[in-house]
Design an enzyme around this catalytic site. Structure first.
Site, PDB file in Angstrom:
ATOM      1  N   PHE A 141      33.509  31.084  36.273  1.00 19.97           N
ATOM      2  CA  PHE A 141      33.540  31.519  37.657  1.00 19.97           C
ATOM      3  C   PHE A 141      33.618  33.045  37.663  1.00 19.97           C
ATOM      4  CE2 PHE A 141      35.325  32.903  41.640  1.00 19.97           C
ATOM      5  CZ  PHE A 141      34.544  32.218  42.543  1.00 19.97           C
ATOM      6  N   ASP A 226      35.770  39.356  31.775  1.00 22.56           N
ATOM      7  CA  ASP A 226      36.086  39.296  33.203  1.00 22.56           C
ATOM      8  C   ASP A 226      37.585  39.039  33.335  1.00 22.56           C
ATOM      9  OD1 ASP A 226      36.570  38.609  35.816  1.00 22.56           O
ATOM     10  OD2 ASP A 226      34.748  37.423  36.053  1.00 22.56           O
ATOM     11  N   LYS A 255      41.179  42.278  42.179  1.00 18.91           N
ATOM     12  CA  LYS A 255      42.292  41.533  42.751  1.00 18.91           C
ATOM     13  C   LYS A 255      43.593  42.347  42.773  1.00 18.91           C
ATOM     14  CE  LYS A 255      40.331  36.954  41.969  1.00 18.91           C
ATOM     15  NZ  LYS A 255      39.951  36.673  43.348  1.00 18.91           N
TER      16      LYS A 255
END
Length: 401
Positions: A141, A226, A255
């Site tokens: 993802f 990531d 984030k």
């Protein structure tokens, strides 16, 4: 109709149905807690998918945001601002990066990395034009853009959105032989999450990443990690790569880079990779804006100066051990690293969603993923007493049938 139901109905009527949230309407947050419109308090065990590592409405980040918002918010990159250089300097000192490219969302950081490594492949490695390949993992993802969903293996992410861009090759996560077999003369990068969060907090076998690093170095492949969810303290280290004793060529963060106050992301790399981008070839109106930089500087300072990373390691161990001690015939597995945890249920349990809804009634907000898994990721400021109370609530829900 009460206010909560009215707002939910309005969302359903006017909003696109691209999410299926737990039916709670939140109106306030502080530290590890959030409150709904009726004043009910919940322990947040999702942290906005790890964007709120520093806790909700951290006062020092809030102060930095307000102060900067009163002075200068946006210049675009057509002009310079007095926050960007300080942001670069502090982030580079913390992570050891040699070059930084700021963006807004995590998906933008991924897209930036894909563009940069392809260009690097053509200009530095010598791959034939338009032949570059990036190896990715099944169940990955990395975001929701067209470029990214094209190399997703999730039917919900892909179906109905094609045609997709070529240039990606998929291998099973954690399978070093499959990765080795996928490498060819056109391979420019390997894009991978250190721990697959959306897939259910999947951790690769011990020794996998050191072997990946060796293969990437041997074949001149850019290793892109990531760390948008795993980074910035979530796993008990600043970056999850530290658990493996490796260093990526390109690291993606986002984030928690803002502590939940503002969309901020960054590509961390070196001059060889990011040096291929020349003026006019890539950019973002909001990327690196002074408000974002001031917020990120305060968020990083809070993370490091308040020992949130160490607390993540300690409380993560306590939380995981507590969950593992729950005796329940519906628990298939408990796994995680730091405060990135998951409880996987057996198929006979009937899915994780109903248990998340039961947890809500006990004052815990967690979210199901991939059907049978409950993801648990509270803010890194959680205390021992809060962890122990949370474990009691999980035990109550998971042993009730």
């Amino acid at each position: 109709m009460n206010t909560t139901n009215a707002l939910i109905e309005t969302e359903y009527r006017l909003g696109a149905h691209n999410y299926k949230p737990i039916d709670v309407v939140l109106s306030r947050g502080e530290g590890v807690y959030v409150w709904d419109l009726d004043g009910n308090r919940y322990l947040d065990c999702l942290s906005a998918y790890s964007a709120v590592n520093q806790g909700h409405c951290h006062p020092k980040i809030l102060a930095a945001m307000v102060e900067q918002a009163q002075k200068l918010t946006l210049t675009s990159r057509a002009f310079r601002n007095d926050q960007l250089a300080h942001f670069y300097e502090e982030l580079a000192a913390l992570t050891g990066s040699h070059k930084i490219l700021p963006m807004n969302s995590g998906a933008e950081a991924v897209e930036t990395a894909v563009k940069a490594v392809r260009k690097w492949g053509y200009e530095v490695k010598g791959v034939a034009q338009n032949k570059a390949e990036i190896i990715v993992c099944s169940n990955n993802f990395h975001g929701r853009t067209m470029g990214i969903v094209g190399f997703s293996t999730d039917p919900d992410a892909r179906t109905g959105f094609g045609p997709f861009a070529p240039g990606f090759r998929t291998v099973p996560f954690g399978d070093i032989e499959a990765f080795r077999a996928a490498i060819n003369e056109n391979t420019v990068a390997f894009l991978i999450e250190p721990i697959q969060g959306e897939a259910g907090v999947m951790i690769p076998p011990q020794g996998y990443f050191p072997e990946v690093r060796t293969l990437c170095s041997r074949h001149g492949i850019t290793l892109i990690l990531d760390e948008i969810q795993t980074g910035l303290g979530r796993t008990g280290k600043l970056l999850a790569e530290e658990h493996e004793g490796i260093e990526a060529d390109v690291t993606l963060i986002g984030k928690a880079l803002s502590g939940g106050f503002y969309p901020i992301s960054a590509v961390l790399s070196n001059s060889e990779v990011l040096g291929v981008l020349q003026p006019g070839q890539h950019g973002s109106t909001f990327g690196g804006n002074p408000l974002a930089c001031a917020i990120a500087r305060a968020a990083l300072k809070a993370l490091t100066e308040e020992d949130m990373i160490g607390n993540s390691a300690r409380m993560g161990d306590r939380f995981q051990n507590g969950l593992k001690n729950i005796r329940s015939n519906i628990i298939k597995d408990v796994r995680g690293r730091g405060l990135m945890l998951a409880v996987e249920l057996v198929p006979e349990a009937g899915g994780a969603r109903k248990y998340c809804e039961a947890l809500k009634e006990r004052g815990i907000l967690a979210k199901d993923t991939h059907g049978d898994t409950i993801r648990i990721a509270p803010p890194l400021v959680i205390t021992q007493d809060q962890v122990d109370w949370a474990v009691e609530q999980f035990a109550g829900v998971l042993t009730s049938n």
